[in-house]
Motif scaffolding. Sequence first.
Motif, PDB file in Angstrom:
ATOM      1  N   ARG A 266       0.824  -1.208   0.000  1.00  0.00           N
ATOM      2  CA  ARG A 266       0.000   0.000   0.000  1.00  0.00           C
ATOM      3  C   ARG A 266       0.860   1.260   0.000  1.00  0.00           C
ATOM      4  O   ARG A 266       2.046   1.231   0.319  1.00  0.00           O
ATOM      5  CB  ARG A 266      -0.913   0.015   1.230  1.00  0.00           C
TER       6      ARG A 266
ATOM      7  N   GLU B 122      -1.957   5.264   3.174  1.00  0.00           N
ATOM      8  CA  GLU B 122      -2.845   4.168   3.555  1.00  0.00           C
ATOM      9  C   GLU B 122      -2.238   3.350   4.695  1.00  0.00           C
ATOM     10  O   GLU B 122      -2.957   2.902   5.601  1.00  0.00           O
ATOM     11  CB  GLU B 122      -3.113   3.278   2.342  1.00  0.00           C
ATOM     12  N   GLN B 123      -0.929   3.165   4.655  1.00  0.00           N
ATOM     13  CA  GLN B 123      -0.266   2.449   5.745  1.00  0.00           C
ATOM     14  C   GLN B 123      -0.409   3.205   7.062  1.00  0.00           C
ATOM     15  O   GLN B 123      -0.638   2.600   8.117  1.00  0.00           O
ATOM     16  CB  GLN B 123       1.214   2.245   5.416  1.00  0.00           C
TER      17      GLN B 123
END
Length: 723
Positions: free
Chosen positions: A262, A266-267
Amino acid sequence: MASSITSISQDHESTVWPVQSFVISNDFKSSGPASLLLDRANSEFGLMYHTGPGVVVMAQFPDNDEPVYFQVSKTRAACTRFNNTCKKVCILMQHCQLDLHFTTGTHAAEFLQMLGRLATKVGNLYFEVHEAPSIGALARADFNMEKEGYVNQSVQQWMAVPDVHTSEWARIYMTGKCADFSIFAGDRQFPVHRVFLRWTLHRNWRTFPHLREMDFADFVQETEQRSITLPETVQTVSTMLQEMYDVHNPTTGSIFTHFALRRAMEQDLVMSDLLALFAASDKYSLEPIKHKAADAIIDRLPFIHDPLSIVDLASCIYEEACPAMDRGLRKAIIVQLLARLPSIMEDEDSWKKYSENKAVLKALHTYQCGMLDTVSSHGLLTPPSSPTKNPMAPDVASMNSAPTTPALKASQKPPAGPNVLEVVFGSLLIKPWYPSFYPEELVGRRVERLYVCQWCFKYSKELVGFLGHLKACPLRNTPPPGVNVYKKDDYSLYEIDGEKNKMYAQNLCLFAKLFLDTKSVFYDVTTFLYYLLVAHNPTPGIPHTSFGSDASTGGIGGQGQVVGFFSKEKMSWDNNNLACILVFPPWQKQGLGQILMGASYEMSRREERLGGPEKPLSDLGRIAYIHYWSQTLARTILSCPSKKTLTVQDLRDKTYIVPEDIIATLQVMEVLEQKKRGGAEAVINKAKVRAWADTHKVDLNKHPVDPEAFSIPDRSRSGSEEA
């Protein structure tokens, strides 16, 4: 990431095995050494490559960029040889075979043991482990488990999407049927089941704030109260209930399919959700969920490449909201910070946020010094969650610009005990033995902890100033100032002129005085030469210590650390070849003092100046020199033909040890005998010398220094006079 197998009980570390290479169905081979990571929260194994300290990337199939991983629940069989020498393990899935070549047979056996335990845990009743007929058969590149008959009849898939309905309760929860209770969070209502909550929570139901006044029987029976409201976010409550009902969710889902590939933003969201889940499960005593969330956070850390994200995560973990029983989270993030420190220093935003967080700085320093706080998490020691009061004096100075205190008067006496109670050398915590004379206007009359740069020996009693200096130290990526005069194996020697490098020499002497009782010259360094011993693979090492490599430095690269030195006067009326010698405490008892002594005598030979150390010697100094002199004399005597007569003058000419030191050493060795006839009063008994060498296990062929490794020309008296 650890390079060796780590017990799954050590919560602050991921479980990783080093892999030399891997092959998938002879179609796809690894590009080099890799690591096999266990996703502990999901019982999956994935292959990854290391790209830097603490940073990894997923191995991916070249044709579709899918991650290379396998689920324990979908694994059909494994094949190896049952001994500790076999390094190869074959794993059979539905459509392919994965061949793993571990670095050692022990790693292969430990991986198989873990795989078997996890297969039982996840209910994979089809998994079997087979033994190949021979190591030779297993080692063949075309070894095929299906053709050899190592296969069962289960129908599995290599990369199957997990079934979100993993249990009957999961299916009921997903449909909302038979719900008789509601949990509210934010603007959302979650239908749940009383009997399931009773079964899941057991005695921990009392931790729900709205149920503390209720009797357990009232909770499970029909009452007017049919709902509670929780203060957590919708996302946190949703994930917590999904975990309770065993429903698959993306927050704790597979590292390899839901996280590793990702984008950074998003992480960050996933890690934030995991931290919130960890805090909520601790609050409501949901230990299995808390354990799973902690494992998920720790196992994901190496896949976060952005240094600012790591710093932000450390700040969140060290907030008071993080539970005291942290299951190793604090230690895990500190280990990551230590590995990422160079990249953090290079990023302005990351460094600013990092250097302003006192709690994280304190924890990092405490961990580096090996003084972990006693906050225990399942037997683990973790750094403190908040900084302790700074014990140093309020007039904290920044990194020193120049020592201003004048040289000591001859009549001035040092304090009775050390005036620096602890010194941090890079990241090593050392207890000083004697007082030193650091300027009082910079460090005060007495300081509990002094920070000294491992590259230039500048000092500070303020941690933030010290870390700022480390980032910008001009010697961080270069050798010490001066000339490289010796290079052999893992050691180099640099000659420093005290007049040309006054600041460096003064700081070196002030640091050395902490471990020397008799050293008296600190600031008047212009008449001395200093020879620094640099170890390129020191034990112990200091993280992120490296010297540059270019033509002017003799091609020295890789790790290096100044571990000791000796000094000598430029013009000694007594022909002393050494004025002061010290191996820093972390590297003592490794034979490094013998290298320094050997170098001083080799330089005497090149200058044709017969001499020795400045006297009188201290008790410890005498012991060290007797050790050097006795071994040198033993090698010299036993290397001569047995019938050749050696005199003290012969030994002097060969070793450049002065006659009085030769005689004193031979007496200590007890190898002299009185001669009744002839002109000599005593003779050397070679048999006794050989017996002495055997008793003391002297390597007669190994000298402390190699004369051919010196890169300076002979500076003899005759040469100087001719010039």
